[in-house]
Scaffold this active site. Sequence first.
Site, PDB file in Angstrom:
ATOM      1  CE  LYS A 180      -1.952   3.486   2.320  1.00 46.76           C
ATOM      2  NZ  LYS A 180      -1.608   4.335   1.220  1.00 46.76           N
ATOM      3  CD  GLU A 255      13.722   1.740  10.366  1.00 42.90           C
ATOM      4  OE1 GLU A 255      14.133   2.848  10.763  1.00 42.90           O
ATOM      5  OE2 GLU A 255      14.073   0.672  10.895  1.00 42.90           O
ATOM      6  CB  CYS A 289      13.926   9.521   7.038  1.00 41.74           C
ATOM      7  SG  CYS A 289      14.772   8.233   6.126  1.00 41.74           S
ATOM      8  CD  GLU A 388      10.893  13.828   9.871  1.00 45.57           C
ATOM      9  OE1 GLU A 388       9.716  13.472  10.049  1.00 45.57           O
ATOM     10  OE2 GLU A 388      11.751  13.084   9.368  1.00 45.57           O
TER      11      GLU A 388
END
Length: 486
Positions: A180, A255, A289, A388
Amino acid sequence: MSVTTETQNYLNYINGKWSESESSEQLKSTSPANPSELLGHVQASTKQDLEKAVEAAKAGQKKWKKQSGAERGNLLFKVADILEKNLDEVAETMTREMGKTLPEAKGETARGVAILRYYAGEGMRKDGDVIPSTDRSALMFSKRVPLGVVGVITPWNFPVAIPLWKMAPALIYGNAVILKPATEAAVTAAKVIECFDQAGLPEGVINFVTGKGSVIGQGLAEHKDVTAVTFTGSNATGNHIGQTVAARGGKYQLEMGGKNPLIVADDCDLDLAVDAAISGGLKSTGQKCTCSSRVIVQEGVYDQFKQKLLEKVSEINVGDGLEEQTWMGPCATKEQYETVQKYIEIGQKEGAELVYGGRLVQSDSKGYYIEPAVFDQVTSSMTIAQEEIFGPVLALMKVETIEEAIELANDVDFGLSASIFSKNINHILSFIDDIEAGLVRINSETAGVELQAPFGGMKASSSYSREQGEAAKEFFTTMKTVFLKG
Ligand code: NAD
């Protein structure tokens, strides 16, 4: 490659066939460089579609696990060759769909080819150990076996490499997969699935179901027949998925985000450190990331570093990633574009000094362009030093000593990647020992991953498992201990 119309419309791929969702609804994919350009559509799938995919995957996996590793590997080698042949088309679609520059998109697609080949070879490597038994007449050994059906939920920032570094190991170890992808990059992901289709994987072994995270992603997390879920994306989503899968006793791997520091020691090669801050912080519009978002500089070289950095950042050309002169493309989505603007405002309100950029870049196409931003006078308690941003924003922080730099580097919830530029072996050794990060890089930018090495973070960046390289075997298999006596 078969593209159904000029705008690239894709169906789900279930049980070896492309099929329309039961909803008969579609989700749009547009280009961040030109939001009025319709790139294509994917299916807005329902729980019933997912149910079909799970049934197909269960049946497919039963046969797939019976094939030898070498046979499975041969099919992955075939997928790699097809992807390589279609590299330009896949990369161009990626650039149009999520904005990263064409050279970066080509590099990512080539990485995908290499990942497939690496795991294809894994089909010929050992899958267990002989362990001496206390019974002299017995043979005892461990044997890795597949988990069953694996749900793969992926973000938009690496639409080829991340699905592949999850799916290739899942498949080679004998699992069936349901992917997905993030809707924002689902057309690119569909092109990867086409390569599997053309390679002729058996029915049900690989399935592709697009749709809302809250429907299809949630459905995978909840489904009792999806033995394991591997997820890459934001912390909020990841933590929710982890709790959902754990509650039903499934296996999961998360993650998630990063707030990666780059430390610049006063003994280092400053030009190299400047290049690493720019490349690691701003390539892919800061949407990796592992990108560097905090640059922690020793006071002896702080002013010199800042000056060199600003000179180079001012040369960055922002534009459509398909154009050759573009160094940095647009933010991938409207939401991300607004998030970056919000953080730039917060940074200024909280007292950081915006010393370069951060303004919107106007274009006729109304693309989501923003100048790279550099903040000075950033302290660790500020929001832009803690959260972030996932955009082209560098926060400069000044320290006296390397001990202070490492302490500051660790003063966040995340722990994905960290880097130091120094020639002093004692500084480097302290950094390797004391930094709280899964990827520790010396005299090299924070962004950078080799597919044959373990990848993953510490603290809030990960669920502590590792992806890629041999480490993937831990997640995508379970173990049988066999005691054999004649
Ligand atoms: P996201 O969390 O919004 O989405 C990731 C995926 O989860 C998408 O496919 C989405 O549809 C799905 N999803 C959304 N809601 C869901 C739900 N309730 N249940 C199940 N699935 C759901 O992340 P994003 O915006 O696509 O990606 C950006 C984030 O990904 C950043 O935080 C970045 O740091 C992270 N990221 C981490 C790594 C890593 O390896 N650590 C790599 C790349 C990106």
